[in-house]
Write a protein that holds these residues in place. Structure first.
Motif, mmCIF file in Angstrom:
data_model
loop_
_atom_site.group_PDB
_atom_site.id
_atom_site.type_symbol
_atom_site.label_atom_id
_atom_site.label_comp_id
_atom_site.label_asym_id
_atom_site.label_seq_id
_atom_site.Cartn_x
_atom_site.Cartn_y
_atom_site.Cartn_z
ATOM 1 N N ASP A 323 2.528 7.028 -14.607
ATOM 2 C CA ASP A 323 2.123 5.799 -15.297
ATOM 3 C C ASP A 323 3.020 4.635 -14.902
ATOM 4 O O ASP A 323 2.541 3.518 -14.678
ATOM 5 N N THR A 324 4.332 4.886 -14.822
ATOM 6 C CA THR A 324 5.270 3.834 -14.448
ATOM 7 C C THR A 324 5.024 3.370 -13.024
ATOM 8 O O THR A 324 5.053 2.169 -12.716
ATOM 9 N N ASP A 346 -1.111 -15.348 3.552
ATOM 10 C CA ASP A 346 -2.467 -15.322 4.127
ATOM 11 C C ASP A 346 -3.302 -14.193 3.544
ATOM 12 O O ASP A 346 -4.509 -14.332 3.360
ATOM 13 N N GLY A 347 -2.679 -13.045 3.296
ATOM 14 C CA GLY A 347 -3.433 -11.904 2.800
ATOM 15 C C GLY A 347 -2.595 -11.032 1.886
ATOM 16 O O GLY A 347 -1.370 -11.175 1.792
ATOM 17 N N ASN A 348 -3.263 -10.118 1.190
ATOM 18 C CA ASN A 348 -2.623 -9.242 0.217
ATOM 19 C C ASN A 348 -2.672 -7.803 0.708
ATOM 20 O O ASN A 348 -3.684 -7.109 0.559
ATOM 21 N N PRO A 349 -1.572 -7.288 1.302
ATOM 22 C CA PRO A 349 -1.597 -5.904 1.812
ATOM 23 C C PRO A 349 -1.737 -4.864 0.712
ATOM 24 O O PRO A 349 -2.142 -3.719 0.990
ATOM 25 N N TRP A 350 -1.420 -5.214 -0.535
ATOM 26 C CA TRP A 350 -1.521 -4.248 -1.626
ATOM 27 C C TRP A 350 -2.981 -3.929 -1.975
ATOM 28 O O TRP A 350 -3.249 -2.933 -2.658
ATOM 29 N N LYS A 351 -3.917 -4.746 -1.506
ATOM 30 C CA LYS A 351 -5.328 -4.466 -1.794
ATOM 31 C C LYS A 351 -5.773 -3.154 -1.169
ATOM 32 O O LYS A 351 -6.713 -2.514 -1.646
ATOM 33 N N ALA A 352 -5.118 -2.752 -0.084
ATOM 34 C CA ALA A 352 -5.506 -1.519 0.608
ATOM 35 C C ALA A 352 -4.738 -0.301 0.107
ATOM 36 O O ALA A 352 -4.926 0.802 0.623
ATOM 37 N N VAL A 353 -3.873 -0.476 -0.889
ATOM 38 C CA VAL A 353 -3.056 0.617 -1.414
ATOM 39 C C VAL A 353 -3.663 1.125 -2.718
ATOM 40 O O VAL A 353 -3.877 0.351 -3.660
ATOM 41 N N LYS A 354 -3.944 2.408 -2.786
ATOM 42 C CA LYS A 354 -4.528 2.992 -3.992
ATOM 43 C C LYS A 354 -3.454 3.200 -5.059
ATOM 44 O O LYS A 354 -2.287 3.423 -4.747
ATOM 45 N N ASP A 355 -3.875 3.160 -6.301
ATOM 46 C CA ASP A 355 -2.959 3.426 -7.405
ATOM 47 C C ASP A 355 -2.538 4.893 -7.382
ATOM 48 O O ASP A 355 -3.333 5.770 -7.010
ATOM 49 N N PRO A 356 -1.309 5.191 -7.795
ATOM 50 C CA PRO A 356 -0.916 6.600 -7.968
ATOM 51 C C PRO A 356 -1.833 7.285 -8.969
ATOM 52 O O PRO A 356 -2.287 6.669 -9.949
ATOM 53 N N VAL A 357 -2.117 8.549 -8.710
ATOM 54 C CA VAL A 357 -3.011 9.316 -9.587
ATOM 55 C C VAL A 357 -2.277 9.637 -10.886
ATOM 56 O O VAL A 357 -1.136 10.115 -10.864
ATOM 57 N N VAL A 358 -2.920 9.347 -11.997
ATOM 58 C CA VAL A 358 -2.323 9.644 -13.304
ATOM 59 C C VAL A 358 -3.302 10.466 -14.124
ATOM 60 O O VAL A 358 -4.512 10.437 -13.886
ATOM 61 N N ILE A 359 -2.747 11.188 -15.088
ATOM 62 C CA ILE A 359 -3.575 11.967 -16.012
ATOM 63 C C ILE A 359 -4.103 11.039 -17.098
ATOM 64 O O ILE A 359 -3.344 10.273 -17.699
#
Length: 613
Positions: A323-324, A346-359
């Motif tokens: 969660d953190t 110019d761009g946001n590289p975090w858009k291509a990064v998936k969130d960590p999987v959480v329960i």
């Protein structure tokens, strides 16, 4: 046997027999009898004369008194000096002689790591050290080494002057104690006031955002992701851009604190680990930081320390929950999106990064820490009974705070900012009910709500206001509901309450407690309650050991649910934005599920028993 030689273990070479003889001398036993009972013939076979024995014991007594005056308590020293002035030499009783012996023995004893702090520090100081779990000299050195130069801030009423004295004493006796106070336990700010700290790969010192400086090559002045079109902010480099982003949250202190933490962690990682500018990062860099969050390196992790300390580290643990980590990724994605919107990037590289999987948890709020009703009532009764103690004002402050959260469901921020002018008598619909009060507070998301306040809470507030020298029922009275009764003479406290260093130390009536200090009040109370409430069962002691301000709010919610109060009423009382959050306190579905399955299991057991029969 009394005349046999004894091992010399006491002060200045005196034996146990000497001390026994001195006790007899103080109790007015004749010198001749003492000589016969406690002293052997000399090398010539001559018995010691009563005159020699009396002279020897008077000299011994004078030496012990001198040591006791120098090394004993101030009360004992004053008593001995007064007795000497009056009689020419100190007159001792059996009780005062024992105190003199203890003080004199302590004068030549060597401190040891397992010695109690009470052996070496005055009662008031040792009591304050014990209140935070420091029982021995070894504990004290470990506490200092763990927290660094600002260790004293975690101990109630220990100022910088007394802390300096304690550290100097520990270093002077480190050989006999056997443990060393580390060299960086320095009470001065490791950085000069206002000085920025240059951070880069290979340097051991990490600095928080407000003190951070970055080498030009990594500052982002020429970042490859810098927007070429006209930017909406005047940011020379990445630090300027990050600070501009955070500035928009200046009126939301909790949000500002959370986002600052995530961005300074990321900035330090980009410079010190990745060795790239924030405005030059690509998707694979962001993926690498996501992996870093799962296991931060040791150089980034350390115990909590003030942001001005050289011991400050961006992480307090090497184990961050999913969660953190997801929160961090989302916070950085949002920050980069803003930097793109205002045309810094110019761009946001975090858009291509998936969130960590959480329960996806059934209940995101842990209400299991709420106090059971019997323990809640026992705790209230114990605190009510503390009104006659010397530190009664502390317990009255705690009682008022505890009831505001436990009987009205306030969050700690709401309790800290609650004001007398927002508290008024409620208009009662049912004349048969006890009179209530109502309090208007500003809660999360700057939403205003009105909560009920019990008569018991109002009485607790009246007593707390009386300790502050104010009349709770005075017409038109205003000010914070909970505020300091007294303040320590520390520079920080004096500045906060606008008190001159040479003037009377009187709290500012308009200055409430900060949220952090409210937490400290609860921590102090928890430590003392665990000691005082010895009769508690282990399960209740475990509950009490996890006591925190939010526990009182959870206790309020569970008590309302147990009384079958409607969920929408509980939702309003607790200030929940969603009724779904409130239903964590109302376990009707779970209870029904347990009841239905219990009946199924019972029928199955009966059928199995009948078949076996």
């Amino acid at each position: 046997m009394a005349n046999l030689p004894q091992t010399i273990t006491r002060v200045r070479g005196y034996t146990r027999v000497d001390f026994t003889a001195l006790r007899a001398f103080v109790q007015r036993v004749p010198a001749a009898a003492i000589a016969r009972l406690y002293f052997r013939p000399d090398e010539n076979g001559e018995d010691p004369s009563p005159a020699w024995v009396e002279q020897y014991l008077r000299r011994m007594q004078a030496e012990l008194v001198e040591l006791a005056i120098e090394h004993g308590s101030s009360v004992l020293a004053d008593h001995l000096r007064a007795s000497t002035r009056k009689h020419g030499s100190a007159r001792l009783t059996a009780v005062t002689l024992k105190m003199v012996e203890q003080a004199a023995e302590l004068a030549i004893a060597a401190p040891s790591a397992d010695h109690s702090v009470g052996m070496w520090f005055r009662p008031m100081v040792s009591q304050r050290l014990r209140s935070v779990g420091i029982g021995t000299l070894g504990d004290l050195v470990a506490y200092c080494n763990r927290r660094g130069g600002s260790w004293w801030r975690g101990v109630p009423r220990i100022g910088i002057g007394r802390a300096q004295h304690i550290v100097r004493w520990l270093r002077r006796h480190e050989d006999s104690i056997g443990v060393t106070v580390e060299q960086d336990v320095d009470l001065a700010d490791p950085f000069r006031a206002g000085e920025l700290v240059l951070v880069y790969a290979g340097r051991q010192v990490l600095a928080p955002l407000e003190r951070m400086d970055i080498p030009p090559a990594l500052s982002g002045i020429d970042g490859v992701n810098r927007a070429r079109s006209f930017p909406y902010i005047a940011a020379r480099h990445d630090l300027d851009a990050v600070r501009a982003y955070l500035h928009q949250f200046r009126d939301q202190p909790k949000t500002l604190r959370a986002y600052t933490k995530e961005l300074e962690r990321f900035l330090l990682w980009t410079v010190c680990v990745r060795e790239k500018a924030l405005s030059s990062l690509l998707v694979d860099d962001c993926e690498a930081y996501k992996d870093f969050l799962a296991a931060p390196t040791e150089s980034f992790v350390g115990p909590r320390a003030p942001r001005s300390s050289g011991r400050w580290r961006p992480f307090a643990s090497t184990e961050l929950s999913a969660d953190t980590r997801r929160y961090a990724v989302r916070a950085l994605r949002a920050a980069f999106a803003w930097l793109v919107d205002i045309r810094y990037l110019d761009g946001n590289p975090w858009k291509a990064v998936k969130d960590p999987v959480v329960i996806d948890r059934e209940f995101r709020i842990d209400v299991g820490r709420a106090l059971p009703s019997p323990l809640w009532m026992t705790l209230r009764q114990h605190i009510d009974g503390s009104a006659s103690r010397p530190d009664a004002s502390f317990w009255r402050t705690l009682r008022a705070l505890m009831l505001l959260m436990g009987d009205s469901g306030l969050r700690r921020e709401e309790a800290a900012t609650a004001r007398r002018d927002a508290l008024r008598r409620a208009t009662m619909v049912d004349a048969g009910l006890p009179p209530l009060w109502e309090l208007t507070v500003i809660g999360k998301r700057k939403k205003e709500r009105t909560v009920s306040v019990s008569p018991e809470t109002v009485e607790a507030l009246r007593a707390h206001w009386l300790d502050r020298g104010r009349d709770f029922d005075e017409p038109g009275v205003a000010g914070p509901l909970i505020a300091p009764v007294s303040i320590p003479r520390t520079p920080q406290a004096l500045r906060k309450h606008r008190v001159a260093t040479d003037g009377p130390v009187v709290p500012d009536v308009g200055q409430p407690y900060s949220v952090d200090v409210l937490n400290q009040l609860i921590e102090r109370a928890r430590a003392r309650l665990l000691v005082e409430m010895e009769a508690l069962e282990e399960e209740d002691r475990a509950k009490l050991a996890s006591l925190s301000p939010h526990v009182f709010r959870h206790t309020f919610g569970t008590e309302l649910a147990a009384a079958n109060v409607a969920p929408d009423i509980i939702q309003h009382a607790l200030g929940h934005a969603s009724l779904g959050t409130t239903t964590i306190y109302v376990h009707t579905e779970r209870r029904r599920m347990h009841a239905e399955l219990g009946r199924v299991y019972a029928r199955r057991t009966v059928q199995t028993t009948e078949q076996d029969g």
